[in-house]
Write an enzyme that holds these catalytic residues in place. Sequence first.
Site, PDB file in Angstrom:
ATOM      1  N   HIS A  61      -7.806  -5.642   0.048  1.00  0.00           N
ATOM      2  CA  HIS A  61      -6.639  -4.816   0.356  1.00  0.00           C
ATOM      3  C   HIS A  61      -5.886  -5.407   1.548  1.00  0.00           C
ATOM      4  O   HIS A  61      -5.995  -4.942   2.688  1.00  0.00           O
ATOM      5  CB  HIS A  61      -7.083  -3.385   0.660  1.00  0.00           C
ATOM      6  N   SER A  83       0.834  -1.202   0.000  1.00  0.00           N
ATOM      7  CA  SER A  83       0.000   0.000   0.000  1.00  0.00           C
ATOM      8  C   SER A  83       0.872   1.257   0.000  1.00  0.00           C
ATOM      9  O   SER A  83       1.647   1.477  -0.922  1.00  0.00           O
ATOM     10  CB  SER A  83      -0.963  -0.049   1.193  1.00  0.00           C
ATOM     11  N   ASP A  85      -9.798  -5.539  -4.437  1.00  0.00           N
ATOM     12  CA  ASP A  85      -9.326  -4.339  -3.738  1.00  0.00           C
ATOM     13  C   ASP A  85     -10.031  -3.115  -4.313  1.00  0.00           C
ATOM     14  O   ASP A  85      -9.980  -2.884  -5.525  1.00  0.00           O
ATOM     15  CB  ASP A  85      -7.811  -4.209  -3.911  1.00  0.00           C
TER      16      ASP A  85
END
EC number: 3.1.2.-
Length: 297
Positions: free
Chosen positions: A267, A136, A240
């Site tokens: 995610h 991320s 995601d």
Amino acid sequence: MPALDIASAPAAVYQQQLHLPRILCLHGGGTNARIFTAQCRALRRQLTDSYRLVFADAPFLSSAGPDVTSVYGEWGPFRSWVPVPAGVDISAWAAAGAASRIDIDVEAIDECIAAAIAQDDRAGATGDWVGLLGFSQGARVAASLLYRQQKQQRMGLTSWSRGRDRKRGATSSTNYRFAVLFAGRGPLLDLGFGSGSLAGSSAASSSASASVSGSESAGEEEEDGHLLSIPTIHVHGLRDPGLEMHRDLVRSCRPSSVRIVEWEGAHRMPITTKDVGAVVAELRHLAISRKYESLRC
């Protein structure tokens, strides 16, 4: 400055890995190195005999990231690679794209990375620093660090980490050959040339960005000079919500240098043997195709 966290890994394993090539791992926003070590447990298991994974802590305190408190609520403090305004929820802040509009504190990021490198050296590790791995926000920072290295190498500048490590008495230098990017959003962050580079030199002022020296022909450099051309493996969860932004990061990279792994997840880091095995297979393919003899998985 916070540094790496190896508390979640058995000491015996880390002693056995002292000679292995090292990958610097950058956690997502609103977590920390200890949490990311746990989140990467399946990946670490499959790479135990191939790489030493070192987990660095980000410089800035923040609120917990999405779904972090349900599992790791007692594992704070939580951290971010970019400063989050006080009292602001990091999840809503990131979703609104605010991270793209703030000034990045490059010095703070560099200090944390230097601390992690130096601490692992003091632990007795001797392997080359060969790659970056991030999730991320950490993936975005990892890709941006790789692009900064690419610009430095093209201009013949001293890499930041080598200069900083020398000041701290560390023996390591970094020449990252790849990055593994889990759910990383585009575009790349502007990290400049780093606090230890020759940003004020005539070479730096004469060229804004380019590909790694010697890796492409002159025509390719001219065409793709603004793209990241050091190899990257992009890992995308097909469920995601940020998938399109993750594909935007792919578009910041030279197509021939990109490998993509897709899995049926949201995610988070993949944990099943099948999904993690697909990532490890791409690392193996990269080592073979680039003739990185010391990196064979």
